[in-house]
Design a protein around this motif. Structure first.
Motif, PDB file in Angstrom:
ATOM      1  N   ALA A  14     -17.723   1.268   0.890  1.00 57.63           N
ATOM      2  CA  ALA A  14     -18.569   0.280   0.382  1.00 57.63           C
ATOM      3  C   ALA A  14     -17.895   0.033  -1.186  1.00 57.63           C
ATOM      4  O   ALA A  14     -18.182  -0.915  -1.598  1.00 57.63           O
ATOM      5  CB  ALA A  14     -19.966   0.961   0.203  1.00 57.63           C
ATOM      6  N   ALA A  15     -17.389   1.106  -1.756  1.00 55.88           N
ATOM      7  CA  ALA A  15     -17.094   0.958  -3.405  1.00 55.88           C
ATOM      8  C   ALA A  15     -15.962   0.156  -3.126  1.00 55.88           C
ATOM      9  O   ALA A  15     -15.643  -0.696  -4.042  1.00 55.88           O
ATOM     10  CB  ALA A  15     -16.874   2.377  -3.822  1.00 55.88           C
ATOM     11  N   ALA A  16     -14.924   0.214  -2.214  1.00 56.66           N
ATOM     12  CA  ALA A  16     -13.764  -0.618  -2.105  1.00 56.66           C
ATOM     13  C   ALA A  16     -14.083  -1.791  -1.904  1.00 56.66           C
ATOM     14  O   ALA A  16     -13.561  -2.922  -2.629  1.00 56.66           O
ATOM     15  CB  ALA A  16     -12.809   0.061  -0.938  1.00 56.66           C
ATOM     16  N   LEU A  17     -14.886  -2.151  -0.946  1.00 55.61           N
ATOM     17  CA  LEU A  17     -15.391  -3.367  -0.629  1.00 55.61           C
ATOM     18  C   LEU A  17     -16.067  -4.453  -2.134  1.00 55.61           C
ATOM     19  O   LEU A  17     -15.850  -5.456  -2.298  1.00 55.61           O
ATOM     20  CB  LEU A  17     -16.301  -3.754   0.581  1.00 55.61           C
ATOM     21  CG  LEU A  17     -15.683  -3.330   1.733  1.00 55.61           C
ATOM     22  CD1 LEU A  17     -16.766  -3.290   2.957  1.00 55.61           C
ATOM     23  CD2 LEU A  17     -14.621  -4.423   2.050  1.00 55.61           C
ATOM     24  N   SER A  18     -16.898  -3.475  -2.660  1.00 62.49           N
ATOM     25  CA  SER A  18     -17.671  -3.907  -4.098  1.00 62.49           C
ATOM     26  C   SER A  18     -16.533  -4.366  -4.976  1.00 62.49           C
ATOM     27  O   SER A  18     -16.680  -5.462  -5.580  1.00 62.49           O
ATOM     28  CB  SER A  18     -18.480  -2.855  -4.465  1.00 62.49           C
ATOM     29  OG  SER A  18     -19.423  -2.861  -3.594  1.00 62.49           O
ATOM     30  N   LEU A  19     -15.461  -3.484  -5.219  1.00 64.31           N
ATOM     31  CA  LEU A  19     -14.577  -3.879  -6.308  1.00 64.31           C
ATOM     32  C   LEU A  19     -13.749  -4.983  -5.731  1.00 64.31           C
ATOM     33  O   LEU A  19     -13.354  -5.941  -6.672  1.00 64.31           O
ATOM     34  CB  LEU A  19     -13.544  -2.682  -6.102  1.00 64.31           C
ATOM     35  CG  LEU A  19     -12.615  -2.556  -7.306  1.00 64.31           C
ATOM     36  CD1 LEU A  19     -12.975  -2.973  -8.738  1.00 64.31           C
ATOM     37  CD2 LEU A  19     -11.493  -1.502  -7.138  1.00 64.31           C
ATOM     38  N   VAL A  22     -16.152  -8.007  -6.396  1.00 59.64           N
ATOM     39  CA  VAL A  22     -15.769  -8.331  -8.035  1.00 59.64           C
ATOM     40  C   VAL A  22     -14.736  -9.076  -8.463  1.00 59.64           C
ATOM     41  O   VAL A  22     -14.606  -9.938  -8.973  1.00 59.64           O
ATOM     42  CB  VAL A  22     -16.049  -6.924  -8.911  1.00 59.64           C
ATOM     43  CG1 VAL A  22     -15.787  -7.213 -10.282  1.00 59.64           C
ATOM     44  CG2 VAL A  22     -17.564  -6.600  -8.557  1.00 59.64           C
ATOM     45  N   LEU A  23     -13.454  -8.631  -8.042  1.00 60.34           N
ATOM     46  CA  LEU A  23     -12.464  -9.252  -8.362  1.00 60.34           C
ATOM     47  C   LEU A  23     -12.219 -10.606  -7.737  1.00 60.34           C
ATOM     48  O   LEU A  23     -11.599 -11.757  -8.531  1.00 60.34           O
ATOM     49  CB  LEU A  23     -11.011  -8.376  -7.939  1.00 60.34           C
ATOM     50  CG  LEU A  23     -10.771  -7.088  -8.429  1.00 60.34           C
ATOM     51  CD1 LEU A  23      -9.707  -6.406  -7.770  1.00 60.34           C
ATOM     52  CD2 LEU A  23     -10.600  -7.223  -9.903  1.00 60.34           C
ATOM     53  N   VAL A  24     -12.502 -10.842  -6.593  1.00 62.29           N
ATOM     54  CA  VAL A  24     -12.655 -12.270  -6.062  1.00 62.29           C
ATOM     55  C   VAL A  24     -13.558 -13.205  -6.751  1.00 62.29           C
ATOM     56  O   VAL A  24     -13.002 -14.229  -6.855  1.00 62.29           O
ATOM     57  CB  VAL A  24     -12.818 -12.354  -4.392  1.00 62.29           C
ATOM     58  CG1 VAL A  24     -13.094 -13.734  -3.910  1.00 62.29           C
ATOM     59  CG2 VAL A  24     -11.794 -11.507  -3.655  1.00 62.29           C
ATOM     60  N   GLY A  25     -14.549 -12.577  -7.066  1.00 64.07           N
ATOM     61  CA  GLY A  25     -15.638 -13.551  -7.924  1.00 64.07           C
ATOM     62  C   GLY A  25     -15.166 -13.933  -9.223  1.00 64.07           C
ATOM     63  O   GLY A  25     -15.163 -14.665  -9.410  1.00 64.07           O
ATOM     64  N   ALA A  93      -7.269 -10.788 -15.002  1.00 62.30           N
ATOM     65  CA  ALA A  93      -6.317  -9.745 -14.318  1.00 62.30           C
ATOM     66  C   ALA A  93      -4.964 -10.148 -14.000  1.00 62.30           C
ATOM     67  O   ALA A  93      -4.329  -9.726 -13.098  1.00 62.30           O
ATOM     68  CB  ALA A  93      -7.149  -9.627 -13.067  1.00 62.30           C
ATOM     69  N   GLY A  94      -4.242 -10.619 -15.185  1.00 63.46           N
ATOM     70  CA  GLY A  94      -2.936 -10.876 -15.235  1.00 63.46           C
ATOM     71  C   GLY A  94      -2.253 -11.958 -14.289  1.00 63.46           C
ATOM     72  O   GLY A  94      -1.305 -12.365 -14.309  1.00 63.46           O
ATOM     73  N   LEU A  95      -3.448 -12.720 -13.851  1.00 63.10           N
ATOM     74  CA  LEU A  95      -2.806 -13.952 -12.842  1.00 63.10           C
ATOM     75  C   LEU A  95      -3.451 -15.162 -13.608  1.00 63.10           C
ATOM     76  O   LEU A  95      -4.209 -15.160 -14.429  1.00 63.10           O
ATOM     77  CB  LEU A  95      -3.645 -13.852 -11.573  1.00 63.10           C
ATOM     78  CG  LEU A  95      -3.223 -12.672 -10.628  1.00 63.10           C
ATOM     79  CD1 LEU A  95      -3.839 -12.533  -9.542  1.00 63.10           C
ATOM     80  CD2 LEU A  95      -1.749 -12.543 -10.436  1.00 63.10           C
ATOM     81  N   ALA A  96      -2.591 -16.423 -13.358  1.00 69.31           N
ATOM     82  CA  ALA A  96      -3.107 -17.501 -14.064  1.00 69.31           C
ATOM     83  C   ALA A  96      -3.689 -18.480 -12.998  1.00 69.31           C
ATOM     84  O   ALA A  96      -3.252 -18.549 -11.900  1.00 69.31           O
ATOM     85  CB  ALA A  96      -1.797 -18.113 -14.558  1.00 69.31           C
ATOM     86  N   ALA A  97      -4.849 -18.841 -13.434  1.00 69.77           N
ATOM     87  CA  ALA A  97      -5.379 -20.054 -12.763  1.00 69.77           C
ATOM     88  C   ALA A  97      -5.115 -21.223 -13.399  1.00 69.77           C
ATOM     89  O   ALA A  97      -5.092 -21.613 -14.420  1.00 69.77           O
ATOM     90  CB  ALA A  97      -6.972 -19.898 -12.731  1.00 69.77           C
TER      91      ALA A  97
END
Length: 109
Positions: A14-19, A22-25, A93-97
């Motif tokens: 559950a913690a891994a999925l939540s993280l 959060v990153l995708v959001g 997070a180090g990536l460019a949009a």
């Protein structure tokens, strides 16, 4: 003891999925921020080029200020007549949009 191990495993998953969510959001929000910044910068550059707004400076300089105020960085700006095409980047997070936008009068006018 087996119940404790199972509970710990379920909590870890559950913690891994939540993280991950959060990153995708966060990435989705950053992509939308870049798109909004590109739209605003393109409109500002086109308005400056057409004289619709009285601003001192180059249309691309105005676009860079608007992109910066919107949370992005102008990486490309081309003004041809009254049409402005811009590219804006926003980092997460180090990536460019990266987002591109074009503004100006309708075609054929």
């Amino acid at each position: 003891m087996a119940g404790s191990a199972l509970a710990a495993g379920v909590l870890s998953v559950a913690a891994a999925l939540s993280l991950g969510l959060v990153l995708v959001g966060g990435a989705a929000v950053t992509a939308q921020r870049a798109a909004g910044a590109a739209d605003a910068a393109a409109l500002a550059a086109a308005d400056t080029a057409s004289g619709a707004i009285a601003v001192d400076g180059d249309p691309c300089a105005v676009a860079a200020r608007v992109a910066s105020a919107s949370g992005g960085t102008l990486t490309r700006c081309v003004v041809e007549g009254f049409v402005a095409t811009v590219q804006v980047e926003a980092a997460y997070a180090g990536l460019a949009a990266v987002s591109r936008a074009r503004a100006g009068p309708p075609d054929g006018r």
